[in-house]
Design a protein around this motif. Sequence first.
Motif, PDB file in Angstrom:
ATOM      1  N   GLY A 251     -23.713-118.769   4.757  1.00  0.00           N
ATOM      2  CA  GLY A 251     -23.401-119.883   5.650  1.00  0.00           C
ATOM      3  C   GLY A 251     -22.757-121.051   4.934  1.00  0.00           C
ATOM      4  N   MET A 252     -22.774-121.040   3.619  1.00  0.00           N
ATOM      5  CA  MET A 252     -22.151-122.117   2.825  1.00  0.00           C
ATOM      6  C   MET A 252     -20.772-121.728   2.314  1.00  0.00           C
ATOM      7  SD  MET A 252     -25.467-123.111   0.498  1.00  0.00           S
ATOM      8  CE  MET A 252     -27.103-122.644   1.091  1.00  0.00           C
ATOM      9  N   ARG A 253     -20.289-120.556   2.684  1.00  0.00           N
ATOM     10  CA  ARG A 253     -18.999-120.068   2.180  1.00  0.00           C
ATOM     11  C   ARG A 253     -17.880-121.028   2.569  1.00  0.00           C
ATOM     12  NH1 ARG A 253     -17.131-115.209   0.221  1.00  0.00           N
ATOM     13  NH2 ARG A 253     -19.170-114.201   0.512  1.00  0.00           N
ATOM     14  N   ARG A 254     -16.998-121.304   1.588  1.00  0.00           N
ATOM     15  CA  ARG A 254     -15.850-122.170   1.829  1.00  0.00           C
ATOM     16  C   ARG A 254     -14.587-121.446   1.383  1.00  0.00           C
ATOM     17  NH1 ARG A 254     -17.759-127.126  -1.885  1.00  0.00           N
ATOM     18  NH2 ARG A 254     -19.918-127.335  -1.160  1.00  0.00           N
ATOM     19  N   ALA A 255     -13.608-121.431   2.231  1.00  0.00           N
ATOM     20  CA  ALA A 255     -12.321-120.801   1.894  1.00  0.00           C
ATOM     21  C   ALA A 255     -12.534-119.421   1.276  1.00  0.00           C
ATOM     22  CB  ALA A 255     -11.517-121.697   0.946  1.00  0.00           C
ATOM     23  N   GLU A 256     -13.405-118.658   1.893  1.00  0.00           N
ATOM     24  CA  GLU A 256     -13.702-117.274   1.498  1.00  0.00           C
ATOM     25  C   GLU A 256     -14.431-117.156   0.166  1.00  0.00           C
ATOM     26  OE1 GLU A 256     -10.168-114.932   1.683  1.00  0.00           O
ATOM     27  OE2 GLU A 256      -9.831-115.312   3.812  1.00  0.00           O
ATOM     28  N   LYS A 257     -14.956-118.255  -0.355  1.00  0.00           N
ATOM     29  CA  LYS A 257     -15.685-118.226  -1.622  1.00  0.00           C
ATOM     30  C   LYS A 257     -17.048-118.895  -1.450  1.00  0.00           C
ATOM     31  CE  LYS A 257     -12.473-116.509  -4.435  1.00  0.00           C
ATOM     32  NZ  LYS A 257     -12.660-115.343  -5.324  1.00  0.00           N
ATOM     33  N   LEU A 258     -18.018-118.435  -2.264  1.00  0.00           N
ATOM     34  CA  LEU A 258     -19.326-119.076  -2.287  1.00  0.00           C
ATOM     35  C   LEU A 258     -19.337-120.133  -3.389  1.00  0.00           C
ATOM     36  CD1 LEU A 258     -21.804-116.059  -1.940  1.00  0.00           C
ATOM     37  CD2 LEU A 258     -20.935-117.568  -0.145  1.00  0.00           C
ATOM     38  N   PRO A 259     -19.725-121.379  -3.059  1.00  0.00           N
ATOM     39  CA  PRO A 259     -19.711-122.438  -4.065  1.00  0.00           C
ATOM     40  C   PRO A 259     -21.007-122.480  -4.868  1.00  0.00           C
ATOM     41  CG  PRO A 259     -20.327-123.358  -1.951  1.00  0.00           C
ATOM     42  CD  PRO A 259     -20.076-121.874  -1.719  1.00  0.00           C
ATOM     43  N   ALA A 260     -20.894-122.941  -6.106  1.00  0.00           N
ATOM     44  CA  ALA A 260     -22.062-123.216  -6.952  1.00  0.00           C
ATOM     45  C   ALA A 260     -21.807-124.561  -7.629  1.00  0.00           C
ATOM     46  CB  ALA A 260     -22.277-122.126  -7.985  1.00  0.00           C
ATOM     47  N   THR A 261     -22.582-125.543  -7.239  1.00  0.00           N
ATOM     48  CA  THR A 261     -22.397-126.902  -7.741  1.00  0.00           C
ATOM     49  C   THR A 261     -23.142-127.103  -9.051  1.00  0.00           C
ATOM     50  OG1 THR A 261     -22.146-127.804  -5.508  1.00  0.00           O
ATOM     51  CG2 THR A 261     -22.828-129.344  -7.230  1.00  0.00           C
ATOM     52  N   PHE A 262     -22.477-127.777  -9.995  1.00  0.00           N
ATOM     53  CA  PHE A 262     -23.112-128.173 -11.250  1.00  0.00           C
ATOM     54  C   PHE A 262     -22.884-129.670 -11.442  1.00  0.00           C
ATOM     55  CE2 PHE A 262     -22.362-123.688 -11.641  1.00  0.00           C
ATOM     56  CZ  PHE A 262     -23.500-123.206 -12.277  1.00  0.00           C
ATOM     57  N   GLU A 263     -23.968-130.423 -11.462  1.00  0.00           N
ATOM     58  CA  GLU A 263     -23.887-131.850 -11.763  1.00  0.00           C
ATOM     59  C   GLU A 263     -24.057-132.007 -13.271  1.00  0.00           C
ATOM     60  OE1 GLU A 263     -26.524-135.929 -11.289  1.00  0.00           O
ATOM     61  OE2 GLU A 263     -26.781-134.345  -9.788  1.00  0.00           O
ATOM     62  N   VAL A 264     -22.971-132.332 -13.963  1.00  0.00           N
ATOM     63  CA  VAL A 264     -23.005-132.445 -15.413  1.00  0.00           C
ATOM     64  C   VAL A 264     -23.233-133.906 -15.796  1.00  0.00           C
ATOM     65  CG1 VAL A 264     -21.810-131.981 -17.577  1.00  0.00           C
ATOM     66  CG2 VAL A 264     -21.414-130.503 -15.586  1.00  0.00           C
ATOM     67  N   VAL A 265     -24.306-134.141 -16.534  1.00  0.00           N
ATOM     68  CA  VAL A 265     -24.683-135.483 -16.971  1.00  0.00           C
ATOM     69  C   VAL A 265     -24.324-135.627 -18.444  1.00  0.00           C
ATOM     70  CG1 VAL A 265     -26.620-137.068 -17.362  1.00  0.00           C
ATOM     71  CG2 VAL A 265     -26.549-135.656 -15.287  1.00  0.00           C
ATOM     72  N   TYR A 266     -23.641-136.723 -18.764  1.00  0.00           N
ATOM     73  CA  TYR A 266     -23.286-137.032 -20.151  1.00  0.00           C
ATOM     74  C   TYR A 266     -24.004-138.312 -20.566  1.00  0.00           C
ATOM     75  CZ  TYR A 266     -19.339-133.968 -18.980  1.00  0.00           C
ATOM     76  OH  TYR A 266     -18.554-132.923 -18.556  1.00  0.00           O
ATOM     77  N   GLY A 267     -24.439-138.349 -21.816  1.00  0.00           N
ATOM     78  CA  GLY A 267     -25.092-139.554 -22.312  1.00  0.00           C
ATOM     79  C   GLY A 267     -24.823-139.748 -23.787  1.00  0.00           C
ATOM     80  N   HIS A 268     -24.768-141.011 -24.193  1.00  0.00           N
ATOM     81  CA  HIS A 268     -24.747-141.305 -25.616  1.00  0.00           C
ATOM     82  C   HIS A 268     -25.417-142.647 -25.859  1.00  0.00           C
ATOM     83  CE1 HIS A 268     -20.883-143.474 -24.692  1.00  0.00           C
ATOM     84  NE2 HIS A 268     -21.348-144.309 -25.611  1.00  0.00           N
ATOM     85  N   ALA A 269     -25.969-142.802 -27.061  1.00  0.00           N
ATOM     86  CA  ALA A 269     -26.683-144.030 -27.418  1.00  0.00           C
ATOM     87  C   ALA A 269     -26.736-144.124 -28.938  1.00  0.00           C
ATOM     88  CB  ALA A 269     -28.095-144.030 -26.829  1.00  0.00           C
ATOM     89  N   TRP A 270     -26.905-145.342 -29.431  1.00  0.00           N
ATOM     90  CA  TRP A 270     -26.898-145.608 -30.860  1.00  0.00           C
ATOM     91  C   TRP A 270     -28.298-145.920 -31.361  1.00  0.00           C
ATOM     92  CZ3 TRP A 270     -22.293-145.071 -33.412  1.00  0.00           C
ATOM     93  CH2 TRP A 270     -21.136-145.041 -32.612  1.00  0.00           C
ATOM     94  N   LYS A 271     -28.525-145.617 -32.630  1.00  0.00           N
ATOM     95  CA  LYS A 271     -29.774-146.026 -33.261  1.00  0.00           C
ATOM     96  C   LYS A 271     -29.539-147.356 -33.958  1.00  0.00           C
ATOM     97  CE  LYS A 271     -33.492-144.762 -36.411  1.00  0.00           C
ATOM     98  NZ  LYS A 271     -34.152-143.671 -37.169  1.00  0.00           N
TER      99      LYS A 271
END
Length: 292
Positions: A251-271
């Motif tokens: 039921g979530m198919r879009r444009a004949e494809k099944l989607p798989a979402t990835f939320e990519v989180v980036y982080g950086h910090a200094w000591k």
Amino acid sequence: MSAGFVDRPQVGRRFSKVAARYGEADFFAREVDRRMQERLDFVNIAPNRILDLGCSLGASFPGLAARYPAAQLLGLDVSPAMLDAGRTQPQGWQRWLGFGKKSGPQRLAADAAKLPLKSRSTSLVWSNLLLHWLDDPLPALAEAHRVLDVGGLLMFSTLGPDSLKELRTAFADGYAHTQRFIDMHDLGDMLVGCGFADPVMDMEVITLTYDDLDAMFAELRAAGSGCAMKARRHGLTGRGALAAARAAYEGMRRAEKLPATFEVVYGHAWKAEAKQTADGRAIVRFDLTQKK
């Protein structure tokens, strides 16, 4: 944060099982690594030692070595099989850079939350898509802070709460079918709590598409990325539950494809320089240089 959610031995087993052919299935990790390395264009640092936490085969090494040729490279991973595969089966770009030889990067099997390294012994801690495999990222972040020298940098990526949201929605059997993903704001709070300065967090959404659910499952398995939560189903999924999940996902198919979402989180910090001692006393520094 409560402990005991992630089956850490299962994480190691999953990645060890796919180690021999992991280089054929890690395209997503390599793409995220590429985007992380682009962020180094805006960072002013000349590290003498780089620690790659969760290095797997060591595919981040070439980019880091090209950018920082004078730096010593050390890779750490929970899976000895991954480390062995990285040592004994270098890809073409690794051979050109001398990787796989005794003079190449060092590799060490260890837990990211218990680093067998001296304090203040590292200039850059690099970690691509590791933190969501840990029961709690906080000890690993604290260890990264400990081994970093003052002025050192932590840079990482991980997956956020919207990752594989379609898969979680499709299954309604009460079991975990994905890892537990932590919000980037919580990760930012952890960085501050560990003593890091100037944490920067951002995220982006990457959507992959598949012809069918089996293709997605096969790709996740090949990359060692099956669910390793203790609350996962430990036996086979029943036909009824699997059929219902397939129908829900369809039921979530879009444009004949099944989607798989990835939320990519980036982080950086200094000591930064410590502002207080371990027992809470403030550290006051005096400038004894005399002006003429």
